[in-house]
Design an enzyme around this catalytic site. Structure first.
Site, PDB file in Angstrom:
ATOM      1  N   LYS A  52       0.919   3.836   1.582  1.00  0.00           N
ATOM      2  CA  LYS A  52      -0.343   3.347   0.951  1.00  0.00           C
ATOM      3  C   LYS A  52      -1.507   3.991   1.921  1.00  0.00           C
ATOM      4  CE  LYS A  52       2.349  -0.434  -0.588  1.00  0.00           C
ATOM      5  NZ  LYS A  52       2.847  -1.878  -0.315  1.00  0.00           N
ATOM      6  N   GLN A  96       2.314  -6.950   3.200  1.00  0.00           N
ATOM      7  CA  GLN A  96       3.381  -6.256   2.791  1.00  0.00           C
ATOM      8  C   GLN A  96       4.795  -7.266   3.098  1.00  0.00           C
ATOM      9  OE1 GLN A  96       3.578  -3.104   1.755  1.00  0.00           O
ATOM     10  NE2 GLN A  96       5.955  -3.552   1.365  1.00  0.00           N
ATOM     11  N   ASP A 119      -1.915  -6.530  -5.282  1.00  0.00           N
ATOM     12  CA  ASP A 119      -0.340  -6.568  -5.628  1.00  0.00           C
ATOM     13  C   ASP A 119      -0.195  -7.241  -7.033  1.00  0.00           C
ATOM     14  OD1 ASP A 119       1.125  -5.357  -3.974  1.00  0.00           O
ATOM     15  OD2 ASP A 119       1.011  -6.853  -2.429  1.00  0.00           O
TER      16      ASP A 119
HETATM   17  N1  GUN Z   1       7.718  -5.146  -0.780  1.00  0.00           N
HETATM   18  C1  GUN Z   1       8.331  -4.275  -1.478  1.00  0.00           C
HETATM   19  N2  GUN Z   1       7.096  -4.091  -2.700  1.00  0.00           N
HETATM   20  C2  GUN Z   1       6.145  -4.580  -2.347  1.00  0.00           C
HETATM   21  C3  GUN Z   1       4.893  -4.299  -2.928  1.00  0.00           C
HETATM   22  O1  GUN Z   1       4.732  -3.870  -3.999  1.00  0.00           O
HETATM   23  N3  GUN Z   1       3.870  -5.031  -2.407  1.00  0.00           N
HETATM   24  C4  GUN Z   1       4.155  -5.703  -1.213  1.00  0.00           C
HETATM   25  N4  GUN Z   1       3.048  -6.513  -0.453  1.00  0.00           N
HETATM   26  N5  GUN Z   1       5.283  -6.004  -0.639  1.00  0.00           N
HETATM   27  C5  GUN Z   1       6.100  -5.176  -1.160  1.00  0.00           C
END
Ligand code: GUN
Length: 290
Positions: A52, A96, A119
């Site tokens: 990211k 996350q 998200d």
């Molecule tokens: N864990 C797995 N996929 C994601 C996601 O798209 N966003 C977040 N915050 N955690 C995750």
């Protein structure tokens, strides 16, 4: 059979976003800013967050990673979220997942201001998405719909069968595929579904999002179907430098010859998820600066 290249498509989308970000920078004198909160040292989460950050660089965004140890309390995390909600320099942020067991992910998700929830996990965004109103779409489903569009795969009137009913993939994907303009007929299957292969064989578009390596076998797929593999299970592999390889939910070698289109793992849906997070962040910055 055509391979759907999520890596290349996501690079294209990031280049498009970078142009928007440059224009934003010229007008507002600052870059869009994404913050990622990373708790503990889960290998998958470390990789996702690192990717990211890289994507932010590619788009010309500012990014910040805030780390907390596994023993952070829920209250400490909630107070961090509160400060990010109020910080005018933060356009959007993510926490996350997964979080340590002593922290309630639902409480954390609901603590994030919907306007900064890039998200798209907050119930307000989930609800807005389900009735087709402007909001942050959850990134993996949005990435799948974007791939179908960019590869010219017809969705209107087609039967989309989704295996998996998670809150971050299966359910929001079902609502996006149903949306006016996408217009698929949607079936959602899960661990209690009876006669699963009978249903998946009806799919024009089959999406596997259950997290079981190699689950979808050739006998479950109709000739000419489009198959989208959302699985990313880490399989121990001593021959790799990392010590593991990623496995999708589809038995790729057996299934691919039957497909008109198929996504690989890695390099399919994964990179698109990150591109959609960038798009949401761009949108957050534009909204936030109004
Ligand atoms: N864990 C797995 N996929 C994601 C996601 O798209 N966003 C977040 N915050 N955690 C995750």
């Amino acid at each position: 059979m055509q391979l759907i290249d999520g890596k290349q498509t996501s690079a294209q989308i990031k280049a498009e976003i970078a142009q928007e970000a440059a224009q934003f920078m010229a007008e507002k004198g600052r870059a869009p800013h994404l913050v990622a909160v990373l708790v503990g040292h889960d290998g998958g989460s470390e990789t996702y967050v690192a990717n990211k950050v890289k994507a932010c660089e590619a788009c010309g965004f500012r990014s910040t990673v805030i780390r907390r140890e596994d023993d952070v309390t829920q209250d400490e995390l909630l107070s961090l979220i509160d400060s990010l909600n109020k910080d005018p320099e933060v356009d959007g942020f993510i926490v996350q997942l997964p979080l340590p067991a002593h922290i309630d992910e639902q409480i954390v998700t609901e603590a994030i201001l919907p306007d900064k929830d890039v998200d798209g996990f907050h119930p307000v965004n989930v609800g807005l998405q389900s009735i087709g109103l402007p909001c942050f779409h959850s990134a993996t489903p949005a990435g799948i719909v974007e791939l179908l569009k960019r590869y010219g795969i017809k969705t209107a009137g087609k039967h989309c069968v989704i295996i998996g009913r998670s809150n971050i993939v299966g359910k929001p994907l079902a609502s996006l595929m149903l949306q006016k303009g996408v217009d698929a007929t949607v079936t959602v299957c899960h661990s209690r579904t009876e006669n699963l292969p009978e249903i998946t064989r009806q799919a024009d578009i089959l999406v596997a999002a259950l997290g079981r390596p190699g689950f979808v076998t050739a006998d479950m797929v109709k000739e000419g179907a489009t198959v989208i593999d959302v699985g990313t299970t880490r399989i121990p592999d001593a021959s790799r430098k990392s010590g593991f390889r990623l496995s999708g939910d589809v038995d790729f070698d057996a299934v691919a010859p039957k497909c008109s289109f198929i996504t690989p793992v890695p390099g399919g849906v994964g990179p698109m998820t990150i591109a959609m997070l960038m798009r949401n962040t761009m949108l957050a910055a534009q909204r936030h600066s109004k």
